[in-house]
Design a protein around this motif. Structure first.
Motif, mmCIF file in Angstrom:
data_model
loop_
_atom_site.group_PDB
_atom_site.id
_atom_site.type_symbol
_atom_site.label_atom_id
_atom_site.label_comp_id
_atom_site.label_asym_id
_atom_site.label_seq_id
_atom_site.Cartn_x
_atom_site.Cartn_y
_atom_site.Cartn_z
ATOM 1 N N SER A 1 -15.565 -1.753 -8.275
ATOM 2 C CA SER A 1 -16.329 -2.759 -7.539
ATOM 3 C C SER A 1 -15.415 -3.916 -7.142
ATOM 4 N N GLY A 2 -15.470 -4.297 -5.868
ATOM 5 C CA GLY A 2 -14.631 -5.381 -5.373
ATOM 6 C C GLY A 2 -13.227 -4.945 -5.004
ATOM 7 N N GLY A 3 -12.948 -3.657 -5.116
ATOM 8 C CA GLY A 3 -11.602 -3.158 -4.858
ATOM 9 C C GLY A 3 -11.360 -2.840 -3.398
ATOM 10 N N MET A 4 -10.062 -2.793 -3.061
ATOM 11 C CA MET A 4 -9.710 -2.410 -1.700
ATOM 12 C C MET A 4 -8.530 -1.460 -1.749
ATOM 13 N N GLY B 1 -18.443 -5.441 -3.076
ATOM 14 C CA GLY B 1 -18.273 -4.282 -2.199
ATOM 15 C C GLY B 1 -16.886 -3.689 -2.296
ATOM 16 N N MET B 2 -16.755 -2.494 -1.767
ATOM 17 C CA MET B 2 -15.464 -1.800 -1.784
ATOM 18 C C MET B 2 -15.034 -1.477 -0.349
ATOM 19 N N ILE B 3 -13.723 -1.413 -0.151
ATOM 20 C CA ILE B 3 -13.190 -1.127 1.180
ATOM 21 C C ILE B 3 -12.078 -0.092 1.064
ATOM 22 N N PRO C 1 -5.300 -10.140 -1.042
ATOM 23 C CA PRO C 1 -4.947 -10.091 -2.459
ATOM 24 C C PRO C 1 -5.539 -8.867 -3.154
ATOM 25 N N ASP C 2 -4.896 -8.434 -4.214
ATOM 26 C CA ASP C 2 -5.368 -7.340 -5.082
ATOM 27 C C ASP C 2 -5.676 -6.075 -4.287
ATOM 28 N N MET C 3 -4.725 -5.667 -3.496
ATOM 29 C CA MET C 3 -4.957 -4.477 -2.676
ATOM 30 C C MET C 3 -4.161 -3.325 -3.271
ATOM 31 N N GLU C 4 -4.796 -2.186 -3.394
ATOM 32 C CA GLU C 4 -4.038 -1.011 -3.799
ATOM 33 C C GLU C 4 -3.615 -0.267 -2.553
ATOM 34 N N VAL C 5 -2.470 0.388 -2.619
ATOM 35 C CA VAL C 5 -1.966 1.118 -1.462
ATOM 36 C C VAL C 5 -1.787 2.575 -1.839
#
Lengths: 214, 171
Positions: free
Chosen positions: B11-14, B151-153, B164-168
């Motif tokens: 939750s809240g992740g991108m 939300g998630m993206i 910020p706090d983005m996973e790739v």
């Protein structure tokens, strides 16, 4: 689904020329027969029902390639499939919109064309009675072939080739309602075809939509 | 087409999908949406198969494909609720038929639709294509607001997008 139908109707209203074009095609094609076979009332009366049916069938084909084609090209189809509606309901809504914007107007303009083709007045009600389920069958089967041919090269050519053979039974029983001495039997058959197409065509069209979106 | 891809998003992740043209970024997005079937593997939502109930899965997703799904015959305000236009700077064009919009404005309208959807998972395929710098900033603000609300993206992009706090995930 009601919201989808309302939105599609609004879109069709903005593209009102499409409906008018189909209606004009219907009238002009019907008129050509009168010119081709001559003004003899007996000859015209004999072929009037068949001519009206075939012209309605061809006119209803005209708007079919935009039925899903526009949504497919601009990405709306993906959104529709992700709207939460099952694919068959999307297809059913599209068929309903096609009938409301093509079938129903054709039905309304049939009477003047039939009178011009010297159809006996007593038969006019039967013709309209046969075309009412007939145009619905056309919309359902047309939706199916529009979905199946989606994404194909030259889909506009492929679509009539799929649709027309499918509607032959409806055409046979539809014209028989007007020409036969016992109109009830072919009318029941027409109703049976409609009842079969009502669940089956949207199911098939829905599966085709899913396949096209892959 | 794609093999050995695994990720989890809270939750809240991108998650940002990176990769060269044809690497399968769009395919992966379509598979997550349930548009393209998985040949193997599983897609889980809260530890249960996501695609078991297609309608329920579809209702979780806001989709932004590489096409904008903007209808030229409808006005801008007929695509999304009026309140959704301000965050993308289109409020002045509410009554304008969408056929007069530029490519970038159509993209902003499509983004507004995603933002107004209220769905928890945004799937965005090259969301910033055609956007000017100010619009990219506005888009980033929408993304942060969505994530702040839990939300998630998942987005694929070529252009640098700094949040910020983005996973790739490199494909």
């Amino acid at each position: 689904m009601i919201a989808l139908i309302a939105r599609e109707l609004k879109l069709s209203l903005r593209h009102g020329a499409d409906t008018v074009a189909a209606l004009l095609f219907f009238v002009i094609a019907g008129t050509l027969f009168a010119f081709a076979v001559g003004p003899s009332p007996t000859v015209l009366a004999g072929i009037a029902a068949g001519v009206v049916w075939v012209c309605a069938l061809l006119a209803a084909l005209l708007p079919l390639d935009r039925l899903f084609g526009a949504d497919f090209e601009d990405g709306t189809l993906d959104l529709l499939l992700l709207s939460g509606l099952p694919a068959y309901e999307i297809a059913l809504a599209k068929a309903a919109v096609h009938w409301l914007t093509s079938g129903l107007p054709l039905l309304l303009i049939t009477a003047p064309l039939a009178v011009m083709l010297r159809l006996p007045e007593a038969k006019l009600a039967l013709l309209l009675l046969s075309l009412a389920p007939g145009t619905m069958i056309l919309s359902l089967l047309g939706t199916l072939s529009a979905a199946v041919s989606l994404g194909a090269r030259r889909a506009a050519v492929l679509m009539p080739l799929i649709t027309l053979p499918l509607v032959i039974p409806a055409l046979i029983f539809g014209t028989a309602v007007v020409t036969s001495d016992h109109p009830a039997a072919p009318l029941y058959m027409l109703g049976a075809i409609l009842l079969a197409a009502l669940p089956l065509a949207p199911l098939g069209a829905g599966a085709a939509l899913r396949a096209a979106a892959e | 087409m794609l093999k050995g891809v695994a990720f989890a998003l809270g939750s809240g992740g991108m998650l940002l999908l990176r990769g060269e043209n044809g690497a399968g970024k769009s395919t992966l997005l379509r598979a997550i949406a349930g548009l393209t079937p998985l040949a193997a593997g599983a897609l889980l939502w809260d530890n249960s198969p996501a695609l078991a109930d297609r309608a329920a899965h579809a209702a979780r997703i806001a989709w932004l494909g590489h096409l904008d799904a903007v209808k030229p015959a409808l006005t801008v305000a007929e695509h999304v609720p009026l309140a959704a236009l301000k965050p993308v700077g289109l409020e002045r064009f509410a009554a304008l038929p969408a056929r007069f919009l530029s490519a970038g404005q159509k993209r902003r309208l499509a983004i507004a639709r995603v933002a107004a959807s209220g769905r928890p998972l945004w799937l965005l395929d090259e969301p910033t294509t055609g956007l000017d710098a100010a619009s990219v900033d506005r888009f980033a603000a929408l993304c942060m607001a969505h994530r702040a609300a839990g939300g998630m993206i998942i987005a694929s992009t070529h252009t640098p997008l700094d949040l910020p706090d983005m996973e790739v995930l490199a494909l």
